[in-house]
Design a protein around this motif. Sequence first.
Motif, PDB file in Angstrom:
ATOM      1  N   ALA A  50       0.975  -1.487  -0.066  1.00  0.00           N
ATOM      2  CA  ALA A  50      -0.084  -0.256  -0.129  1.00  0.00           C
ATOM      3  C   ALA A  50       1.165   0.994   0.105  1.00  0.00           C
ATOM      4  O   ALA A  50       0.951   2.132  -0.551  1.00  0.00           O
ATOM      5  N   GLU A  51       2.060   1.329   0.999  1.00  0.00           N
ATOM      6  CA  GLU A  51       2.289   2.491   1.415  1.00  0.00           C
ATOM      7  C   GLU A  51       4.032   2.609  -0.517  1.00  0.00           C
ATOM      8  O   GLU A  51       3.799   3.688  -1.123  1.00  0.00           O
ATOM      9  N   GLY A  52       4.032   1.145  -0.878  1.00  0.00           N
ATOM     10  CA  GLY A  52       4.968   1.601  -2.005  1.00  0.00           C
ATOM     11  C   GLY A  52       4.036   1.823  -3.015  1.00  0.00           C
ATOM     12  O   GLY A  52       4.071   2.849  -4.308  1.00  0.00           O
ATOM     13  N   LEU A  86      12.468   0.243  -6.084  1.00  0.00           N
ATOM     14  CA  LEU A  86      11.227   1.092  -6.988  1.00  0.00           C
ATOM     15  C   LEU A  86      12.657   1.387  -8.055  1.00  0.00           C
ATOM     16  O   LEU A  86      13.059   1.089  -8.728  1.00  0.00           O
ATOM     17  N   SER A  87      11.830   1.081  -9.263  1.00  0.00           N
ATOM     18  CA  SER A  87      11.961   1.234 -10.652  1.00  0.00           C
ATOM     19  C   SER A  87      10.925   2.174 -11.556  1.00  0.00           C
ATOM     20  O   SER A  87       9.919   2.529 -11.514  1.00  0.00           O
ATOM     21  N   ALA A 124      12.549   6.071  -3.965  1.00  0.00           N
ATOM     22  CA  ALA A 124      12.982   4.966  -2.728  1.00  0.00           C
ATOM     23  C   ALA A 124      13.049   4.748  -1.156  1.00  0.00           C
ATOM     24  O   ALA A 124      12.269   4.783  -1.060  1.00  0.00           O
ATOM     25  N   ALA A 125      14.111   6.625  -1.408  1.00  0.00           N
ATOM     26  CA  ALA A 125      13.889   6.759  -0.103  1.00  0.00           C
ATOM     27  C   ALA A 125      12.872   7.496   0.050  1.00  0.00           C
ATOM     28  O   ALA A 125      12.646   7.498   1.632  1.00  0.00           O
ATOM     29  N   GLU A 126      12.010   8.564  -0.120  1.00  0.00           N
ATOM     30  CA  GLU A 126      11.086   8.492   0.153  1.00  0.00           C
ATOM     31  C   GLU A 126       9.728   7.334   0.931  1.00  0.00           C
ATOM     32  O   GLU A 126       9.511   7.339   1.821  1.00  0.00           O
ATOM     33  N   LEU A 127      10.090   6.119   0.203  1.00  0.00           N
ATOM     34  CA  LEU A 127       8.932   5.322   0.901  1.00  0.00           C
ATOM     35  C   LEU A 127      10.130   4.683   1.879  1.00  0.00           C
ATOM     36  O   LEU A 127       9.586   4.045   2.702  1.00  0.00           O
TER      37      LEU A 127
END
Length: 257
Positions: free
Chosen positions: A85-87, A219-220, A244-247
Amino acid sequence: MGRLVPAVTRALDILELFLDGDGTLSAPDIVRRLQLPRTTVHELVTTLAARSYLVPVPGEPGRYRLGVRPYQLGSRYAEQLDLAAEGQQVARSVAETCDETVHVAILEGTDVIYIAKVDSTHAVRMVSAAGRRLPAHCTSVGKMLLASLPEDELLARIPDGTGLTAMTPNSITDPAALREALAEIRAGGVAVESRESNPDVSCVAAPVRDRAGQVVAALSISVPMIRWSDERRTELGQLAAKGAAELSGRLGHRGVR
């Protein structure tokens, strides 16, 4: 939106100071760093200590560290986290920025499984789906995740002499060549895949870390070759790293301060 309560804001400012340094502070330290009146700091620290948000440091009179209450709140937050969900939320934000297809994937054995995906709005775009499984060595997310494994674990999953499946003529099929590519990824922090899983698509990926600093996903950003260039690769690599850093932050990772 309602009015911010100054006393609550100041109390939270005090708690957030303990995230840096050795994790201990005195009241004068807090006064100096927040530029607050001594009386205000004393009252706030006394209140936070009474509620177990702060506790005195044994053997160091006047110094405090975080108490058990922030840990309890953090643990409850972690229990409620849902990586998929966060992703999905972060992938949506990244896709809105670049208008390309964004994935979040995890590693299972020698495959990656896509757990979140947001499509580009372009007519020409990568076609895929959440839940899809692909050989990790053929994808940017997979290579990013493989590069994050300890060497002994990587060798256990992909022993020397193993024949690697090719999805396109550009796929890496030799474990030795894969290890060289993974070494470059570790050094650069971003994985790039050029037409290795799809002859018409290139991708960049960055690692997602949990609160312990372990890489748990990647993350791509996937781009059709008609919109791919060295300049675009650099731009999207930076955006993938930012997403990716935010996630990672949502998962509790603090990163490097």
